[in-house]
Design a protein around this motif. Structure first.
Motif, PDB file in Angstrom:
ATOM      1  N   SER A 124      -4.453   0.346  -8.465  1.00 31.31           N
ATOM      2  CA  SER A 124      -3.609   1.524  -8.271  1.00 31.31           C
ATOM      3  C   SER A 124      -2.554   1.278  -7.200  1.00 31.31           C
ATOM      4  O   SER A 124      -1.385   1.670  -7.346  1.00 31.31           O
ATOM      5  N   MET A 125      -2.946   0.623  -6.104  1.00 28.49           N
ATOM      6  CA  MET A 125      -1.987   0.318  -5.050  1.00 28.49           C
ATOM      7  C   MET A 125      -0.908  -0.638  -5.557  1.00 28.49           C
ATOM      8  O   MET A 125       0.285  -0.453  -5.278  1.00 28.49           O
ATOM      9  N   LYS A 126      -1.307  -1.643  -6.303  1.00 29.77           N
ATOM     10  CA  LYS A 126      -0.343  -2.605  -6.839  1.00 29.77           C
ATOM     11  C   LYS A 126       0.634  -1.929  -7.793  1.00 29.77           C
ATOM     12  O   LYS A 126       1.854  -2.184  -7.755  1.00 29.77           O
ATOM     13  N   LEU A 127       0.110  -1.050  -8.669  1.00 34.09           N
ATOM     14  CA  LEU A 127       0.980  -0.335  -9.597  1.00 34.09           C
ATOM     15  C   LEU A 127       1.912   0.621  -8.855  1.00 34.09           C
ATOM     16  O   LEU A 127       3.093   0.754  -9.203  1.00 34.09           O
ATOM     17  N   GLY A 128       1.407   1.281  -7.819  1.00 32.75           N
ATOM     18  CA  GLY A 128       2.257   2.194  -7.057  1.00 32.75           C
ATOM     19  C   GLY A 128       3.415   1.475  -6.378  1.00 32.75           C
ATOM     20  O   GLY A 128       4.557   1.957  -6.386  1.00 32.75           O
ATOM     21  N   ILE A 129       3.147   0.303  -5.803  1.00 31.40           N
ATOM     22  CA  ILE A 129       4.214  -0.484  -5.179  1.00 31.40           C
ATOM     23  C   ILE A 129       5.229  -0.925  -6.226  1.00 31.40           C
ATOM     24  O   ILE A 129       6.447  -0.882  -6.005  1.00 31.40           O
ATOM     25  N   ASP A 130       4.736  -1.332  -7.386  1.00 34.03           N
ATOM     26  CA  ASP A 130       5.629  -1.791  -8.445  1.00 34.03           C
ATOM     27  C   ASP A 130       6.497  -0.658  -8.976  1.00 34.03           C
ATOM     28  O   ASP A 130       7.686  -0.847  -9.273  1.00 34.03           O
ATOM     29  N   VAL A 131       5.931   0.525  -9.102  1.00 34.75           N
ATOM     30  CA  VAL A 131       6.704   1.680  -9.572  1.00 34.75           C
ATOM     31  C   VAL A 131       7.800   2.044  -8.575  1.00 34.75           C
ATOM     32  O   VAL A 131       8.956   2.301  -8.951  1.00 34.75           O
ATOM     33  N   ASN A 132       7.461   2.065  -7.288  1.00 29.18           N
ATOM     34  CA  ASN A 132       8.474   2.371  -6.271  1.00 29.18           C
ATOM     35  C   ASN A 132       9.577   1.317  -6.248  1.00 29.18           C
ATOM     36  O   ASN A 132      10.763   1.648  -6.098  1.00 29.18           O
TER      37      ASN A 132
END
Length: 646
Positions: A368-376
């Protein structure tokens, strides 16, 4: 590496086989071949030991692919994918869009982006050839370009089609980040960047026998970085007052973070003691008696009810809804909820993340953290591409013809571009500038050459080692420059800045210690000071002093002492109407195909010319064979000339 290298002839033969395989009808086979081409464009990283080797072979393969005609074949495949109605309809029906819906488009766009960007960077070392190629491109469009003429170029037409189709929500699976990046780099390569624009501006002034430009604002700002500016007048007055009171005349030195070695004291830190604690303008950022125009999503609260005339212990029950029956059928309500635009959820904007969301959502905290960084990071890249693309087009249009610039500017203004940019800056801009939405170990080509370290929640929270995000700083400067171009010498648009309470928003942006960003913020504050009143200028003397020091002034400027607080936005609407009338006359004179004149555009599209109906005389079919013998068969054809000048 121990792997033997192929000769140039063998490499060309292999690329030719890939080119032939792109024409197969099987969709899966075409995708496999396209991925093989992408692997070549990425530098065959599996055969390399260092990042330098990857970049070297990427450049070599890109020029080889372009020389073999791969780019033209990719254009045809991209056109097919745009018109793929089956993929569009399935994406519209799906409740959630993921990476799987845009696989083919992402592969094609990735290859094109690598080819365009690699060739663009390499040709920067040969600027004369680049300028000559760009001039030839403009000459093909009739000596000047506009939005209509730019659309006639096949590549730009495809990309603009993708943007238009996505905006109409007919194809939500399009990977818009890659489309916007490719569109930006294409225009940057074909028309030129900021340095080329400056050279073209100098050449245009020389051609028109105009005096040369006295200075370049950007060069002046860069020269100011090496030296600290003198103390402002307000600072000197405060120092004298402190000496009289027996206080220390020198302020303690505070270590500040500089974005680009611009070591200056912050002239806005203590602009007004109220500003740091409670700025009255910040608390009331809307029009008196109206909802904040920068935040349309605010729910309007009803006015407080009048005091009750009966005892408070007695509860009054009011009926829910209106006291009368609505004049609408249930069938009309169902039709409305299914189809008009207000029923669309606000989360529809998530469709711009079609090329970042996985098919299966993350199930662990680390994922989830990795996806959140990628989305931002994805959102930041989209803002960067849009801001750079708009600024580049505005500058090219203004240099080419002022009315082309004005019509695009009016479209942006009528589309609420000014309040949208102000709403963007009405956030914690320091947090946006210092955001760390990137994972260095996952960047290409580092991730394919080195061994992947184990990612942890702590390493993801730490982010990269850079203190500031230059991508976001670049976007902020571009948006400020766009806002300056839209409002310069336009009183009605300047009043929009006043109506939308932009002064406190722009003042907070001055906290970013970067010379160029502060310059464009101060320019926006300067043009509206005479509409803000004497009390605002008195309360913001340090901002006024900074404007005086860092912004260029003219002889008849009345920004520092003018007072026009009674001006209303509708007082200047005649300006926009007169400008619109001039633009329509320009378009009618230059682009109206019904008029035969020197300004009629030339149709140079082969399919369009061959598809036109030509009126022939009635007796033409009697003498057709004779005409064919005389005009075609008996005339020598210079095939070499046709091949050289297609």
């Amino acid at each position: 590496m121990d792997t033997p290298l192929l000769t140039v002839e063998e490499q060309r033969a292999y690329v030719m086989r890939l080119l032939d395989a792109l024409e197969v009808t099987d969709r899966d086979k075409r995708l496999k071949v396209a991925r093989a081409i992408l692997y070549l464009a990425q530098g065959v990283f599996d055969e390399c030991d260092t990042e330098v080797d990857v970049l070297h072979w990427s450049r070599h393969n890109v020029f080889l692919l372009y020389d073999m005609g791969i780019f033209t074949a990719l254009l045809e495949l991209l056109s097919m994918e745009i018109d793929n109605s089956q993929a569009c309809s399935s994406a519209v029906r799906k409740p959630a869009i993921s990476l799987a819906d845009s696989t083919e488009l992402r592969v094609l766009l990735s290859i094109m982006y690598l080819m365009v960007e690699t060739i663009r960077v390499q040709t920067e070392d040969h600027r004369p050839e680049w300028i000559a190629a760009r001039e030839a491109f403009k000459n093909e469009l009739g000596g000047s370009f506009s939005l209509l003429e730019l659309d006639e170029e096949p590549f730009a037409l495809l990309l603009f089609t993708m943007v238009t189709k996505f905006c109409s929500m007919n194809a939500p699976h399009f990977p818009m980040k890659k489309v916007l990046l490719l569109l930006w780099k294409t225009i940057l390569f074909t028309l030129g960047g900021f340095e080329e624009l400056q050279q073209m501006k100098v050449q245009s002034r020389d051609h028109l026998n105009l005096p040369p430009l006295p200075e370049d604002s950007i060069k002046v700002v860069r020269a100011m970085r090496a030296a600290s500016p003198p103390a402002s007048a307000m600072e000197l007055i405060e120092q004298q007052q402190q000496q009289k009171r027996g206080r220390r005349s020198r302020r303690p030195l505070v270590k500040q973070d500089s974005l680009d070695t611009y070591n200056e004291r912050d002239p806005f830190k203590n602009d007004d003691a109220r500003d740091e604690e409670e700025d009255p303008e910040d608390t009331d950022s809307g029009i008196e008696g109206e909802v904040d125009p920068l935040d349309r999503d605010v729910i309007i609260q009803p006015p407080p009810p009048p005091p009750l005339l009966r005892p408070p212990t007695e509860r009054v029950n009011f009926p829910k809804g209106l006291p009368w029956a609505p004049k609408v059928r249930e069938k009309d309500i169902e039709h409305f909820l299914e189809t008009t635009p207000t029923s669309k959820a606000k989360t529809d904007s998530i469709n711009i993340l079609a090329d970042v969301l996985p098919e299966e959502m993350p199930i662990t905290v680390l994922q989830s953290m990795k996806l959140g960084i990628d989305v931002n990071r994805h959102k930041e890249i989209i803002v960067k591409a849009i801001s750079a693309l708009l600024l580049l087009l505005l500058k090219h249009f203004k240099l080419n013809h002022i009315y082309q610039f004005e019509i695009v500017s009016q479209h942006l203004v009528f589309a609420n571009c000014i309040p949208l940019i102000l709403k963007f800056f009405n956030q914690n801009i320091m947090s946006y500038i210092s955001a760390k939405n990137s994972i260095c170990v996952l960047d290409f080509p580092h991730c394919v050459v080195h061994e992947m370290p184990e990612l942890t929640a702590e390493s993801l929270e730490a982010g990269d080692s850079n203190q500031f995000c230059w991508r976001n700083l670049f976007s902020c400067i571009n948006l400020l420059r766009i806002l300056n171009k839209l409002t310069k010498w336009k009183h009605s648009r300047t009043m929009m800045l006043v109506v939308f309470k932009s002064a406190p928003i722009l003042k907070r942006a001055l906290k970013v210690k970067q010379a160029m960003m502060q310059l464009y913020v101060l320019k926006l504050l300067k043009i509206q000071t005479k509409y803000l009143g004497r009390q605002w200028r008195k309360s913001n003397m340090k901002t006024m002093s900074a404007i005086y020091q860092k912004v260029r002034h003219r002889l008849n400027d009345d920004w520092a002492y003018g007072n026009d607080i009674d001006a209303r936005p509708w007082d200047f609407q005649a300006e926009e109407c007169a400008l619109r009338e001039s633009i329509e006359k320009f378009n009618s004179r230059r682009y109206d195909k019904n008029k035969n004149g020197d300004f009629t555009p030339v149709d140079n599209c082969l399919q369009s010319v061959l598809g036109q109906r030509v009126e022939l005389p009635e007796d033409f079919h009697y003498s057709y064979e004779m005409w064919l013998e005389r005009e075609v068969f008996s005339q020598p054809i210079q095939w070499e000339g046709l091949l050289q000048n297609p």
